[in-house]
Scaffold this active site. Sequence first.
Site, PDB file in Angstrom:
ATOM      1  N   ASP A  57     -51.400   0.545   3.095  1.00 42.50           N
ATOM      2  CA  ASP A  57     -50.966  -0.148   4.314  1.00 42.50           C
ATOM      3  C   ASP A  57     -51.765   0.222   5.552  1.00 42.50           C
ATOM      4  O   ASP A  57     -52.854  -0.282   5.763  1.00 42.50           O
ATOM      5  CB  ASP A  57     -49.461   0.102   4.535  1.00 42.50           C
TER       6      ASP A  57
ATOM      7  N   GLU B 100     -38.058   7.634   0.043  1.00 44.00           N
ATOM      8  CA  GLU B 100     -39.353   6.959  -0.048  1.00 44.00           C
ATOM      9  C   GLU B 100     -40.496   7.903   0.332  1.00 44.00           C
ATOM     10  O   GLU B 100     -41.565   7.894  -0.285  1.00 44.00           O
ATOM     11  CB  GLU B 100     -39.351   5.741   0.899  1.00 44.00           C
TER      12      GLU B 100
END
Length: 831
Positions: free
Chosen positions: A572, A800
């Site tokens: 990302d 996460e």
Amino acid sequence: MAGGKKPSGVSPEAKKVRFKKSERTDATDDATAGKSSSFGIYSIIATVIIAIVSWFVYQGYLETRVNSPLAESKVALATSHAFPERYWGSFRPGVYFGIKTREPESLLAGLMWFIPKLAAGGNLNLRHQCDQGDNLEQYGWREHDGRNFGVQVIIDKFIQLETSFVTRLGGNHGGDWTARIQVHPRMADLKGEEVTLFFYLTVDDNGKGLLQPIRAIDNMDASTMSTSESIKYLGLSAVHGHTDKLGDFRVSFQHESTVVHTAFLSTTIDNPQQVKEVLQSGLRMMEDKKSKQRHISLAGSMFAKDDTLKQPNLVIHQVTGKLPFQLEVVYESQSFVNREDMLNGQVYETLLQKHRKNFHAKFEEKFHLVEKGYSEEDQVFAQSAMSNLIGGIGYFHGSSKVQSVYNKEPVPYWNAPLYTAVPSRSFFPRGFLWDEGFHNLIISQWDREISLDIVAHWFDLMNVEGWIPREQILGSEARARVPDEFVVQRNNQGNPPTLLLVLDAMFEKRSLRDITNLELEQLNRMWPRLTAWYNWFNTSLHGPVPGSYYWRGRDMASERELNPKSLSSGLDDYPRASHPTQDERHLDLRCWIALFAKVMTSVANLIGRDGRKYQEAFNFLSDNRLLNEQHWSTKAKRYSDYGLHTSNVTLKRPKSNPGQPKPDKVRVALEEPSVQFVDDTFGYVSLFPLMIQILEPDSPQLGQVLQDLRDSSLLWTKYGLRSLAKTSPLYNKRNTEHDPPYWRGPIWINMNYLVARALHHYSKIDGPHQSRAQVLYYELRENLIGNLIRQYQKTGYIWEQYNDATGAGQGCRPFTGWSTLVLLLMSETYA
């Protein structure tokens, strides 16, 4: 005339004739020339028309390539025939508890609940889909084998629910199953408080089926019942049903005497996304005139005025009980003709305990945690982590939305199934290509057959170009949870081919005698798709010089991003060259292609194919001299990307007129970029030659990487390796004023696992860096395991990512996707 000599010349008549002939010849020539000229013009026009038509035909062909499937045999086998023991399962990971088949248009079963004591202002706080906003203290599968059973614990406010299910083979449709929902108070003084459960049955998208509710009161003498008793038994005893795939079936509801009220709702809906809305619209307040007890209750049959058939495809059974109580839901296939007894009560309990015992024995056989001395509490953590990953495997069916440069608008992919694990049941309950490789490093250790089946489904999503859409949003349940801007997948963007990690782990060190016939068959069916995928990467993502590659999809015209994202890389907002161009070289992608070539060589040798060109490609891409030439910065002494770059960029807000809204900040480069190594950035990308294990064991660069690895001013923390060094200009910087840092500091477990795996590898190989690799391996492994267990015990979740300053879990939860790799760290499983 004497002498008889003919006079010279031509007579006047002959001249006339000749003249006329010449005249005709000229006219004919003119006509011929005119015809030739016209023919030439027509030929040119025809050629132009053919060219134009050919161009449009070719453009049309190019437009169709993006959504045309690869014309090769499918790799995945038909579930109902090949894997009947995995026909039914908890294949709806996005809901707290749901059961379905591995078929399109499946029967769906699901659970909702609310606590009347907490209902206020018309808001029931109804639980259904996994949602972080529900703020549950904990939920997740504690035990799940992917085949026969699952046990899940859900802690919600002052109650604890235990949802379990067991399947039993028989008949033609995967046999029977039973679900049990037990509800307990968390404190003794809450005993007797009421909780309401809703268990529903419906049919998946576009599915046709008949559900016929059988009311409990229909089987009783209503004339002898009191008003309170008749209210109590407004619910169902069973549902009779039929679908094309399942044939006839019966679902029975059984509960205890502590249940004080039951009710039902039957109606028709267009798709499963309407279940919760329809349920809420069908609730009424009912009162027992004698006892004055009031209950929120379903309204019974409820159909639209124009629905003359009144054949429901949604039936909801309501149970309101006093804590503690339980509900059993028993599904029985009418094709199961040799059934000895109903799968309920003690029969259910006996079979459940048998499966649980087998689960624990198999878990120890696979991961050896007792042998390694882990405490019982640590083992529970590890079992829960893996079970939630296995229990998060879903079955989806539908079509993606895709687009190529030749398509003006997105077009639908073909309808297809996908059997896959998901990263997060609450936030990402759908398939992600690069996540799935990490998931199956674990799943393949637990059950090779399940893992190979998952990989097969992913490869069957390949189009004629050899491209696989990186995010799969299939069916209405998945589509409803994804913002529109993330739905369309573009065929110039790929994801890291992490499925190769799985094939490498499963087959690299195995010989033919170690492989089952089913595995060999699927590898042979997979080969054309592997070669197509390999070719796609090498033709679509190649860089400007041989051996270089770069990720497509970065926005070259971005004005609001401090560093344009590289979503397709999986990393990302990890910093790349500041100014995207087609001349970039991305180090991580080069390493992924090297791994690809290595695995292609191994698979080719295993199934008797010619793997020489893949071996040559691996030798070329793993050549440390060439790698250093293209990616080693001698100035910074680190591996780096290469491109048009400057460190001197910032976000600034443009001036606005008084009274006008403030405009978003835009990127400003304070100096001209130049083509160079991106060596001001040290982070996960810098470690890829280590992670993919292509560095020679005596490489000086390996020594430098290991030295930098342990530097706490760079990546090292006592919780694991941060994603970006604290010395990097974009460390913990927002990419826009609205986007917090993602891969710019936090600790990610998938990358840490690859580093730990590599350190373990180099610690076993003779060389000058062996002892350093060993020390780093043990320290990093201990830091990662210790922090994940602490955070789980503190918060009830695996997360996460983890904060690099405090170790605290952050991002979404539960994230029992690649964060579950902690189990392989605990068991030291690296192949």
